[in-house]
Design a protein around this motif. Structure first.
Motif, mmCIF file in Angstrom:
data_model
loop_
_atom_site.group_PDB
_atom_site.id
_atom_site.type_symbol
_atom_site.label_atom_id
_atom_site.label_comp_id
_atom_site.label_asym_id
_atom_site.label_seq_id
_atom_site.Cartn_x
_atom_site.Cartn_y
_atom_site.Cartn_z
ATOM 1 N N ASN A 135 21.399 -13.091 9.770
ATOM 2 C CA ASN A 135 20.086 -12.869 9.170
ATOM 3 C C ASN A 135 19.520 -11.488 9.492
ATOM 4 O OD1 ASN A 135 19.825 -15.545 8.021
ATOM 5 N ND2 ASN A 135 19.558 -16.267 10.142
ATOM 6 N N THR A 136 20.393 -10.529 9.794
ATOM 7 C CA THR A 136 19.955 -9.180 10.144
ATOM 8 C C THR A 136 20.247 -8.237 8.985
ATOM 9 O OG1 THR A 136 20.395 -9.562 12.487
ATOM 10 C CG2 THR A 136 20.237 -7.276 11.762
ATOM 11 N N THR A 137 19.215 -7.450 8.607
ATOM 12 C CA THR A 137 19.385 -6.489 7.517
ATOM 13 C C THR A 137 20.121 -5.270 8.041
ATOM 14 O OG1 THR A 137 17.339 -5.309 8.006
ATOM 15 C CG2 THR A 137 17.163 -7.224 6.529
ATOM 16 N N PRO A 138 20.698 -4.453 7.116
ATOM 17 C CA PRO A 138 21.396 -3.233 7.566
ATOM 18 C C PRO A 138 20.510 -2.316 8.390
ATOM 19 C CG PRO A 138 21.988 -3.719 5.319
ATOM 20 C CD PRO A 138 20.889 -4.679 5.669
ATOM 21 N N LEU A 139 19.248 -2.162 8.013
ATOM 22 C CA LEU A 139 18.358 -1.288 8.770
ATOM 23 C C LEU A 139 18.114 -1.828 10.166
ATOM 24 C CD1 LEU A 139 16.563 1.210 8.802
ATOM 25 C CD2 LEU A 139 14.710 -0.184 7.799
ATOM 26 N N GLU A 140 17.894 -3.184 10.228
ATOM 27 C CA GLU A 140 17.677 -3.787 11.546
ATOM 28 C C GLU A 140 18.921 -3.631 12.424
ATOM 29 O OE1 GLU A 140 14.532 -7.383 10.509
ATOM 30 O OE2 GLU A 140 16.697 -7.731 10.317
ATOM 31 N N ALA A 141 20.077 -3.735 11.782
ATOM 32 C CA ALA A 141 21.327 -3.589 12.551
ATOM 33 C C ALA A 141 21.457 -2.183 13.124
ATOM 34 C CB ALA A 141 22.531 -3.899 11.664
ATOM 35 N N MET A 142 21.066 -1.176 12.294
ATOM 36 C CA MET A 142 21.135 0.192 12.785
ATOM 37 C C MET A 142 20.162 0.395 13.943
ATOM 38 S SD MET A 142 21.459 2.333 9.199
ATOM 39 C CE MET A 142 21.387 3.893 10.070
ATOM 40 N N ASN A 143 18.960 -0.228 13.848
ATOM 41 C CA ASN A 143 17.981 -0.111 14.949
ATOM 42 C C ASN A 143 18.519 -0.776 16.237
ATOM 43 O OD1 ASN A 143 16.102 1.318 13.450
ATOM 44 N ND2 ASN A 143 15.120 -0.562 12.659
ATOM 45 N N HIS A 144 19.122 -1.954 16.041
ATOM 46 C CA HIS A 144 19.724 -2.639 17.213
ATOM 47 C C HIS A 144 20.795 -1.757 17.858
ATOM 48 C CE1 HIS A 144 17.649 -6.390 16.938
ATOM 49 N NE2 HIS A 144 18.221 -6.798 15.769
ATOM 50 N N LEU A 145 21.636 -1.168 17.013
ATOM 51 C CA LEU A 145 22.725 -0.347 17.525
ATOM 52 C C LEU A 145 22.180 0.887 18.252
ATOM 53 C CD1 LEU A 145 25.750 0.163 17.731
ATOM 54 C CD2 LEU A 145 25.650 1.300 15.506
ATOM 55 N N HIS A 146 21.136 1.483 17.688
ATOM 56 C CA HIS A 146 20.539 2.656 18.326
ATOM 57 C C HIS A 146 19.975 2.292 19.708
ATOM 58 C CE1 HIS A 146 18.535 6.517 18.648
ATOM 59 N NE2 HIS A 146 17.381 5.888 18.904
ATOM 60 N N ARG A 147 19.274 1.138 19.766
ATOM 61 C CA ARG A 147 18.694 0.702 21.047
ATOM 62 C C ARG A 147 19.782 0.418 22.094
ATOM 63 N NH1 ARG A 147 16.470 -3.216 19.218
ATOM 64 N NH2 ARG A 147 17.575 -5.003 20.096
ATOM 65 N N LEU A 148 20.876 -0.227 21.646
ATOM 66 C CA LEU A 148 21.968 -0.538 22.578
ATOM 67 C C LEU A 148 22.673 0.722 23.063
ATOM 68 C CD1 LEU A 148 23.480 -3.665 20.764
ATOM 69 C CD2 LEU A 148 22.198 -3.640 22.906
ATOM 70 N N LEU A 149 22.807 1.742 22.165
ATOM 71 C CA LEU A 149 23.413 3.006 22.574
ATOM 72 C C LEU A 149 22.589 3.681 23.663
ATOM 73 C CD1 LEU A 149 24.638 4.473 19.142
ATOM 74 C CD2 LEU A 149 26.061 3.830 21.100
ATOM 75 N N ASN A 150 21.255 3.641 23.511
ATOM 76 C CA ASN A 150 20.376 4.233 24.532
ATOM 77 C C ASN A 150 20.506 3.498 25.861
ATOM 78 O OD1 ASN A 150 19.372 6.262 22.852
ATOM 79 N ND2 ASN A 150 17.704 4.963 22.070
ATOM 80 N N MET A 151 20.607 2.167 25.774
ATOM 81 C CA MET A 151 20.793 1.379 27.011
ATOM 82 C C MET A 151 22.125 1.718 27.681
ATOM 83 S SD MET A 151 19.357 -2.378 25.793
ATOM 84 C CE MET A 151 19.774 -3.117 27.361
ATOM 85 N N ALA A 152 23.152 1.917 26.862
ATOM 86 C CA ALA A 152 24.469 2.251 27.403
ATOM 87 C C ALA A 152 24.448 3.602 28.105
ATOM 88 C CB ALA A 152 25.509 2.249 26.285
#
Length: 877
Positions: A856-873
């Motif tokens: 249930n995640t849109t492409p934009l939301e997925a990109m935001n999730h990925l960006h946040r996880l990259l910063n955490m990494a």
């Protein structure tokens, strides 16, 4: 060699015959050492290194020790593991043509010592000969100070391992091995690993030949065949014994007839204890400082004789495995324990008994002096009194002891008739033999006594005749008797005085009358000294003829002494008589640790029960916190079993002991740096040894198997070990298994014969109280942080450890998989508090990923999730 002086040539000729010895070369009143021996001895003995002209350009290094103090120096060298060859003058210097003849009269090695000053009173000094053969290993060992000689052999499986276990038990000061069997150093290295204080000698291989051994034993024991010795089917130990006797004869260069008996023993008659087990159980010395206090021997030793003390140590080292023999000892201990008055009387007589074994050894060897014979007489005089007391007992062991003891009246009377009650130590100064023993001694002593009175009378007469009041008659070894006159009185000296010596203030004279008296006195003194020595050696030989019977009596007294010691300690410490069975059942009620109990003088030892068998209770998994007493409890059980099998009562209210053939322990952790092994490697090596050598009749103690590696590796190993040992298919041995892997408690009900027990504790807030009680069931935690707090670890560290533990438990994958909802706020820690070791940020990333609803995640939301996880990494770096 041509340039050397005659004396130095003689020295090197003797040294060449004994290249592995430090040669003590007699020169006048000193033993001298030269060349390499001198350099070595000077360093080891901390004495001055000098030099001596030897005919070469450079002086020979030299050091020396006074002959009358040589024993102390020799003892130091022997303690350091050296051999010493004693080279003496073997001809009268006055009769010698040229240089005095010298020969080595004996060789002293760590295993061949007989001098009391070099021996430990309460320990045997064994020398072992080992024959390594393609068919197996034969061993023989002896204590030549006591006359003990035993042999056995190893064939079949685990030959070398069994030999090493036996060597550890015997703990010989010296081992001689056949030269040709093992050219590599592996065997020697293995022996040194388990017997680090043992001196190893490679001996001529011809001495180990079986045929030569048969011939040597026949000659020594004056037999036509070996059947009388029970060795006709034991060729390996026959070869070993032949080599041992040959080595002893070559070193002592005298008869060793006091080794009158050879005993073949079966190793299966005794419990097997490897080096690790002996060390962990602290049987004869403690692990920490190798002291006697704190060991089982320290607890049980109430012996009254040196013979008994040595035998007690031997019994502790080799518990019995035959129920009949164990029962005989226990019955004797019971009889002595009940009869307190007789026991005290026996102890009084034993205290008056000297070390008969070593006394008769010195007598047989020809080293005994007058005092040794008097001590022998007084000791043997106790035997009739002991025998009268033993007549009141009806148990088999005490009857047998009584029967084995002889009163030795002939020996007592011989010494009584010949030797004075307080003889001097030296045999060459006279005063040893009673004047009533021999008519010539009486006459000579009378002549000496009269001669001395003649001297006194002559001095008085000469003073009166000459008018010299200061005149005196004296004596020295150089000039003999003389008349001394001061220079102020020289004018009064008669003309018949013959001048002998001039001093600063006096002149010394002799007269024909004085020389005649001197001749009578000195002749009598010289003759009586010679005659007394001759008579003494004759008396010593007469006593020596009774060596075998006295040794039998000595052995009986030693056994009695140990049994009395067992009865004494059992009475004092409230020990109980165990029931011995062959059914594998070990059932101990309120058992106590014998050593810990004695050390706890001001507190009460908490007793515990034990139930082990080869049925439903063959494997005990023991859990609980550190310091709670798991190791103490396991050692306690093994010591109670061992005490029962040596024939002693045990610290318990009641005990049924199923005979154990071997005890194995894996308790504690340590590196073996010398062998290049880590703690975990040592642990696994010891575990492998246990698995390979244990039998269903063994008792196994395992503590924290698997802790030297990662948690899951360790748990897996521990789990597999439990399965293997508890299974009749593989082993099925009685086992106590202490562990912090609480997961193993799940095996009760899954594996047959496995039962859970734990150490009871009482929680009081963040603290715990150890109750030291073993109860059914498993522990659910280890209380490690609480133990750290009790041990005095900083409160800041303890509090931080609690935080980390809470974090780890909260993030445990098992808990997450079980659906437990953990609030992030409950485990949140500041950034400065985090330890990268625990990967806290990584866990956050995983947690975020798990929250994403991918479907249930849109492409934009997925990109935001990925960006946040990259910063955490990036923050994790």
């Amino acid at each position: 060699m041509e340039q050397l002086t005659p004396m130095m040539k003689q020295y090197l000729e003797q040294k060449d015959q004994y290249p592995d010895c430090i040669l003590f070369f007699r020169l006048g009143d000193f033993y001298e050492m030269f060349f390499e021996d001198a350099v070595l001895a000077a360093k080891e003995l901390e004495i001055a290194l000098t030099g001596r002209d030897c005919g070469l350009e450079e002086r020979a290094p030299m050091c020396g020790v006074p002959y009358h103090a040589a024993e102390n120096y020799i003892s130091k060298l022997i303690d350091k593991g050296y051999k010493v060859a004693i080279c003496e003058q073997v001809e009268d210097p006055s009769a010698a043509k040229g240089i005095v003849k010298r020969e080595v009269i004996k060789v002293i090695t760590p295993g061949t010592v007989i001098d009391p000053s070099m021996l430990k009173e309460k320990e045997n000094n064994y020398i072992m000969a080992a024959l390594f053969h393609e068919e197996g290993i034969g061993i023989s060992y002896a204590d030549i100070s006591t006359g003990d000689l035993r042999v056995t052999e190893f064939t079949g499986k685990n030959v070398f391992s069994n030999f090493l276990n036996e060597a550890v038990k015997i703990n010989p000061r010296e081992i001689i091995i056949n030269q040709d069997s093992y050219e590599d150093l592996a065997v020697e290295r293995e022996i040194r690993a388990v017997c680090s204080q043992t001196y190893i000698t490679k001996f001529d291989s011809w001495a180990y030949k079986i045929d030569y051994g048969v011939k040597t034993l026949k000659n020594h024991f004056h037999l036509l065949s070996l059947e009388g010795l029970g060795l006709q089917d034991h060729s390996l130990c026959t070869g070993s014994a032949g080599a041992l006797l040959t080595y002893l004869e070559q070193t002592h260069k005298k008869s060793i007839n006091h080794l009158y008996k050879i005993q073949y023993y079966h190793t299966e008659d005794y419990m097997v204890l490897d080096k690790t087990t002996r060390k962990n159980l602290e049987l004869t010395e403690t692990m920490r400082d190798r002291s006697r206090k704190g060991s089982l021997l320290w607890v049980l030793d109430k012996t009254n004789t040196a013979m008994g003390a040595r035998l007690l140590k031997q019994w502790i080292e080799e518990p019995l495995t035959r129920s009949r023999d164990i029962q005989q000892r226990l019955d004797a201990v019971e009889a002595l324990k009940v009869d307190l008055l007789t026991r005290e009387d026996l102890k009084e007589y034993l205290r008056e008994t000297y070390d008969l074994e070593r006394l008769v050894g010195r007598i047989s060897y020809g080293n005994a002096n007058g005092r040794d014979l008097i001590w022998l007489k007084s000791s043997l005089s106790m035997i009739p009194k002991i025998k009268i007391l033993l007549n009141s007992f009806s148990c088999d062991a005490l009857i047998e002891i009584n029967d084995r003891m002889n009163t030795h009246q002939e020996v007592i009377q011989c010494i009584e008739d010949a030797i004075v009650d307080d003889p001097p130590i030296s045999l060459k100064d006279g005063g040893i033999i009673k004047e009533t023993y021999h008519p010539e001694i009486f006459n000579l002593r009378e002549a000496i006594t009269k001669g001395k009175s003649w001297i006194v009378n002559l001095e008085t007469e000469e003073k009166q005749k000459t008018g010299i009041k200061s005149l005196k008659i004296g004596y020295n070894k150089v000039f003999g008797y003389y008349i001394e006159v001061t220079k102020s009185n020289l004018g009064l000296v008669p003309s018949h005085y013959i001048r002998k010596q001039t001093l600063a203030n006096a002149e010394r004279y002799i007269t024909p009358e004085l020389k005649e008296i001197e001749s009578k006195i000195l002749g009598a003194e010289e003759r009586i000294t010679e005659l007394e020595y001759q008579i003494f050696t004759e008396v010593r030989e007469k006593v020596s003829a009774h060596t075998e019977m006295i040794q039998k009596t000595a052995k009986a007294i030693a056994i009695l002494d140990v049994l009395i010691s067992f009865a004494d300690i059992s009475d004092r410490q409230n020990y109980t008589k165990p029931v011995i069975n062959e059914d594998h059942l070990i059932h101990i009620q309120n058992g106590r640790h014998p050593v810990v109990e004695k050390m706890m003088s001001e507190s009460y030892f908490i007793p515990n029960d034990t139930l082990l068998d080869c049925k439903d209770n063959r494997f005990t998994i023991l859990t609980g916190p550190n310091m709670a007493g798991k190791s103490t409890y396991m050692r306690q059980v093994s010591l109670i079993v061992l005490m029962a099998q040596i024939g002693c009562f045990v610290p318990a209210d009641a005990a049924v002991i199923g005979i154990v053939d071997r005890i194995f322990t894996r308790v504690g952790a340590s590196d073996d740096l010398a062998q290049g092994q880590s703690t975990f490697m040592v642990e696994m090596s010891e575990l492998a040894n246990i698995i390979n050598a244990a039998t269903p009749k063994s008792l196994i103690l395992l503590d924290e198997i698997g802790r030297g590696t990662s948690t899951y590796d360790g748990l897996s190993i521990a789990w597999a070990v439990v399965e293997y040992i508890s299974s009749f298919e593989h082993l099925g041995a009685r086992t106590l298994f202490a562990t912090h892997y609480h997961e193993l408690t799940e095996l009760e009900g899954i594996l047959e014969g496995v039962k859970n027990y734990c150490i009871a504790v009482k929680e009081k807030g963040d603290d715990i109280i150890f109750l030291r009680k073993i109860i059914r069931g498993g522990a659910d935690q280890s209380y490690g942080i609480q133990v750290a707090k009790l041990a005095g670890v900083s409160e800041k560290i303890v509090n931080r450890a609690k935080q980390i533990l809470y974090q780890l438990e909260a993030n445990d994958i098992n808990k997450r998989n079980q659906g437990q909802d953990i609030k992030e706020s409950e485990i949140a820690l500041t950034k400065d508090e985090q330890l990268d070791l625990f990967h806290y940020h990584t866990d956050q990333i995983v947690s975020e990923l798990l929250k994403i609803d991918v479907l249930n995640t849109t492409p934009l939301e997925a990109m935001n999730h990925l960006h946040r996880l990259l910063n955490m990494a990036k923050d994790c770096r």
